[in-house]
Design a protein around this motif. Sequence first.
Motif, PDB file in Angstrom:
ATOM      1  N   TRP A  53       0.835  -1.201   0.000  1.00 52.91           N
ATOM      2  CA  TRP A  53       0.000   0.000   0.000  1.00 52.91           C
ATOM      3  C   TRP A  53       0.870   1.251   0.000  1.00 52.91           C
ATOM      4  CZ3 TRP A  53       0.542   3.079   4.397  1.00 52.91           C
ATOM      5  CH2 TRP A  53       1.070   2.452   5.521  1.00 52.91           C
ATOM      6  N   GLU A  67      -4.055   3.693  -4.008  1.00 53.31           N
ATOM      7  CA  GLU A  67      -5.152   4.036  -3.119  1.00 53.31           C
ATOM      8  C   GLU A  67      -5.391   5.555  -3.108  1.00 53.31           C
ATOM      9  OE1 GLU A  67      -2.940   0.437  -1.693  1.00 53.31           O
ATOM     10  OE2 GLU A  67      -2.333   2.524  -2.033  1.00 53.31           O
ATOM     11  N   ILE A 103     -10.308  -2.555   2.100  1.00 51.18           N
ATOM     12  CA  ILE A 103     -10.075  -2.001   3.431  1.00 51.18           C
ATOM     13  C   ILE A 103     -11.395  -1.940   4.195  1.00 51.18           C
ATOM     14  CG2 ILE A 103      -9.401   0.102   4.679  1.00 51.18           C
ATOM     15  CD1 ILE A 103      -7.370   0.628   2.496  1.00 51.18           C
TER      16      ILE A 103
END
Length: 245
Positions: free
Chosen positions: A189, A238, A221
Amino acid sequence: MATRLVQINMKARNDSALGRFWAEALGWGVDSEGPGVTNLEPVGFAYPDPAAVCVDIIARPEPKTVKNRVHLDLATTSPAHQAELITRLRELGATLADVGQGDVPWTVLADPEGNEFCVLEPRPVYQDTGPIAAVVVDCVAPREMARFWGRATDWTVHEVTDEHATLRSAQGVGPYLEFLRGPDTKSGWNRVHLDVRPYPGDDLKTEEARLRALGATDTGIDRSSISWTVLADPEGNEFCLLAPR
């Protein structure tokens, strides 16, 4: 409907210490909305405003292990200013970084937690951006990223090639958002990511559906304890969709 790039989210093991570094680096003010969160924005700034992309630093225990896919480029106005800024940043705790840049006119540094950033040589295109010239995202396909982010936000696409793409706010103020083609693929991430907001009066769920139709995907998530939506762009980066404001 459209979103606006309003801030950069940066993870840190010590958010307050890293916040002090970046506040000094940018000449911005420091605030906090709670433990483990340090907010940076220009002094006297009325958030959100396209004149600046703010920085939120969030405490996380995991150490940085790979090169960030998102970084900041800092603007300078002259060779003397570039040299002075590099010296000042190193005195604040920045270190020289080698990301394979070779012999280039800009300098790559790392902040006290190892986050890479560039101090650019003076370039006319960045003379009115403020201290942050650009938010830069490494990617495989700049054209596809420009297509997605140009439709996801109301930012204007300025230039698109196979090697890079450039966007800026529709008002023509603040930093640029740039996508640079590179050989590295995403690993884990992102410790630094983009945060976007819809405009006041827009519906959050409708905006989420629109972004998904453009190519955004779910990150997996757990959202049960947060009020925002975490999505990923077409290359898996993200980003957070915040409440309209």
